[in-house]
Scaffold this motif. Sequence first.
Motif, mmCIF file in Angstrom:
data_model
loop_
_atom_site.group_PDB
_atom_site.id
_atom_site.type_symbol
_atom_site.label_atom_id
_atom_site.label_comp_id
_atom_site.label_asym_id
_atom_site.label_seq_id
_atom_site.Cartn_x
_atom_site.Cartn_y
_atom_site.Cartn_z
ATOM 1 N N ALA A 167 0.824 -1.210 0.000
ATOM 2 C CA ALA A 167 0.000 0.000 0.000
ATOM 3 C C ALA A 167 0.858 1.259 0.000
ATOM 4 N N GLN A 168 1.940 1.254 0.788
ATOM 5 C CA GLN A 168 2.808 2.430 0.852
ATOM 6 C C GLN A 168 3.527 2.657 -0.477
ATOM 7 N N ALA A 169 3.975 1.574 -1.113
ATOM 8 C CA ALA A 169 4.656 1.718 -2.402
ATOM 9 C C ALA A 169 3.689 2.250 -3.457
ATOM 10 N N ALA A 170 2.446 1.719 -3.448
ATOM 11 C CA ALA A 170 1.461 2.202 -4.406
ATOM 12 C C ALA A 170 1.135 3.666 -4.163
ATOM 13 N N ALA A 171 1.128 4.080 -2.885
ATOM 14 C CA ALA A 171 0.831 5.477 -2.557
ATOM 15 C C ALA A 171 1.899 6.427 -3.089
ATOM 16 N N ARG A 172 3.131 5.917 -3.316
ATOM 17 C CA ARG A 172 4.200 6.759 -3.855
ATOM 18 C C ARG A 172 3.919 7.163 -5.303
ATOM 19 N N VAL A 173 3.103 6.374 -5.990
ATOM 20 C CA VAL A 173 2.857 6.651 -7.410
ATOM 21 C C VAL A 173 1.398 6.983 -7.671
ATOM 22 N N ARG B 117 -1.766 9.593 -6.376
ATOM 23 C CA ARG B 117 -2.223 10.720 -5.570
ATOM 24 C C ARG B 117 -3.754 10.786 -5.656
ATOM 25 N N PRO B 118 -4.470 10.418 -4.592
ATOM 26 C CA PRO B 118 -5.944 10.421 -4.650
ATOM 27 C C PRO B 118 -6.494 11.832 -4.726
ATOM 28 N N LYS B 119 -7.665 11.953 -5.347
ATOM 29 C CA LYS B 119 -8.314 13.258 -5.463
ATOM 30 C C LYS B 119 -8.918 13.713 -4.135
ATOM 31 N N GLY B 120 -9.314 12.758 -3.284
ATOM 32 C CA GLY B 120 -9.888 13.109 -1.996
ATOM 33 C C GLY B 120 -8.822 13.283 -0.934
ATOM 34 N N THR B 121 -9.266 13.323 0.304
ATOM 35 C CA THR B 121 -8.345 13.537 1.430
ATOM 36 C C THR B 121 -7.812 12.238 1.999
ATOM 37 N N ARG B 122 -8.442 11.126 1.681
ATOM 38 C CA ARG B 122 -8.019 9.844 2.242
ATOM 39 C C ARG B 122 -6.859 9.265 1.447
ATOM 40 N N ALA B 123 -5.750 8.937 2.121
ATOM 41 C CA ALA B 123 -4.592 8.334 1.467
ATOM 42 C C ALA B 123 -4.869 6.866 1.194
ATOM 43 N N LEU B 124 -4.202 6.319 0.181
ATOM 44 C CA LEU B 124 -4.419 4.927 -0.212
ATOM 45 C C LEU B 124 -4.179 3.943 0.937
ATOM 46 N N PRO B 125 -3.089 4.087 1.747
ATOM 47 C CA PRO B 125 -2.884 3.130 2.844
ATOM 48 C C PRO B 125 -3.979 3.169 3.903
ATOM 49 N N LEU C 123 -12.325 1.383 -4.144
ATOM 50 C CA LEU C 123 -11.657 2.091 -5.225
ATOM 51 C C LEU C 123 -11.528 3.577 -4.906
ATOM 52 N N LEU C 124 -10.328 4.096 -5.143
ATOM 53 C CA LEU C 124 -10.075 5.526 -5.025
ATOM 54 C C LEU C 124 -9.710 6.067 -6.397
ATOM 55 N N TYR C 125 -10.194 7.262 -6.712
ATOM 56 C CA TYR C 125 -9.872 7.920 -7.975
ATOM 57 C C TYR C 125 -8.743 8.917 -7.742
ATOM 58 N N ALA D 248 -7.342 3.049 -7.851
ATOM 59 C CA ALA D 248 -6.440 2.212 -7.051
ATOM 60 C C ALA D 248 -7.210 1.655 -5.864
ATOM 61 N N PHE D 249 -6.767 0.485 -5.392
ATOM 62 C CA PHE D 249 -7.319 -0.072 -4.155
ATOM 63 C C PHE D 249 -6.289 -0.978 -3.510
ATOM 64 N N VAL D 250 -6.497 -1.296 -2.242
ATOM 65 C CA VAL D 250 -5.632 -2.204 -1.506
ATOM 66 C C VAL D 250 -6.460 -3.362 -0.960
ATOM 67 N N SER D 251 -5.805 -4.518 -0.753
ATOM 68 C CA SER D 251 -6.386 -5.674 -0.067
ATOM 69 C C SER D 251 -5.351 -6.145 0.946
#
Length: 463
Positions: free
Chosen positions: A28-34, A36-44, A51-53, A69-72
């Motif tokens: 999740a942290q590696a994916a967050a490096r590449v 940037r979500p449009k909302g305030t919630r970070a991917l991790p 799904l986040l846009y 993007a999403f995480v499991s």
Amino acid sequence: MSDLIAAVATPPGTGGVGILRLSGPGAAQAAARVFRPKGTRALPDAPDRQLLYGTLLDQAGQALDTGLAFVSRAPHSYTGEETAELQCHGSPMVLSLVLDALFAAGARQARAGEFTQRAFLNGKLDLTQAEAVIDLIEAETPAAARQAAGQLTGALSRRIDAIYSGLTDVMAHFCAVLDYPDEDLDPFQTQQLQEALQAQEEALTALLRTSRRGRLLSQGLTCVLLGRPNAGKSSLLNALAGYERAIVTPIPGTTRDTVEATVTLEGYLFRLVDTAGLRDSDDPIEQLGVARSRQALDQADLILLVCDGTQELGEEDTALLDQALDQADTLLVMNKSDLPGYGCPMFRAEDTAHTLSVVGLSAKTGLGLEFLEEELIRRAQALLPQAGQRASELLLTNQRQTNAVRRAAESVARAGQALEQGVTPDALLTDVEQAMAALGELTGRTVREDITSRIFQRFCVGK
């Protein structure tokens, strides 16, 4: 597994959608490096599989594309590890740049099949289910896709596990009696053991009988075109395939090697093989072609004996018919119905004791081709389960599965025969354990651990 892997999950080339996947610690942290979500919630911080846009970035943090993007999180993911998925437009360049950014974030390139390998190692899939993944990806017919999907959900595994469990009961009981003589355990009665072994042998034999249908379902029916030179085999291959797959000339012997094409008729897959003929020759190149033709015959499920309908059927045709009937189900195709002098002569009764279906057609014009296709479909229906049958989910679909079940069946049969000959039950343990080991290869079971576990479950609970 202790490292983070990443790969492009969609096929090479340009497409509407491209997908990148990560699995391992820090996905999740590696994916967050590449991303940037449009909302305030970070991917991790996002809930599992939500799904986040947002915007996908390259290694320098520059925007490349917009996507999802999403995480499991473990253990509720495909691999059983923390995973992440990035979706964008299917530009090979965008996918490559994002993948480079993931490598810079600590991931490494996943090896082929490594996501499924991790799913197996983490207990999310057994071996038969892992094999079903590639079967589903490569399925060429609806029936093959349904078969693979059933195996992926564990239909075949459950049937194998039921047989394996029955043999485990036998082994656990014997081992408990032998290893714990001071315990008050009832020894196996001969009739009880015979019934147990016979039940598992019958189950294994029934499963083994599905192997040919399973192979035909996943790989298609091998349909070999056989006949004298210039009978029209290559023209027929082209007509069935719908395009010019083989070279066709008036010169006899144009085909010097086997030529293959696939065709799907009413959901049934046929692998057509045009042969070079089986005549003797001093030409070394032609000899190689004849050898490959004979190899194709050995693997044939159906043979189309193509004859020139403008000529009388001679000794060479009869010899080819004899060879075909010795190998597989055979259909006689009388070609060249568009030419003057065409007839549809039958083999004389004394030439063959077999009743043959005969189809007349013109491979050149396509006249009568639909009758051949109908006959091919009928033959396929006789060999394969009908579309939608649940039984198709329980077929053995590859040689590894077939070999393992065959070895298990042979071992159980040996144990049963030895018991009938008066061998003491404890002497049968080796054969029963070998059967369990063969079945354990199918799903990745550990025989000794399973026997020990069953002993404690059945004989040591509460003691």
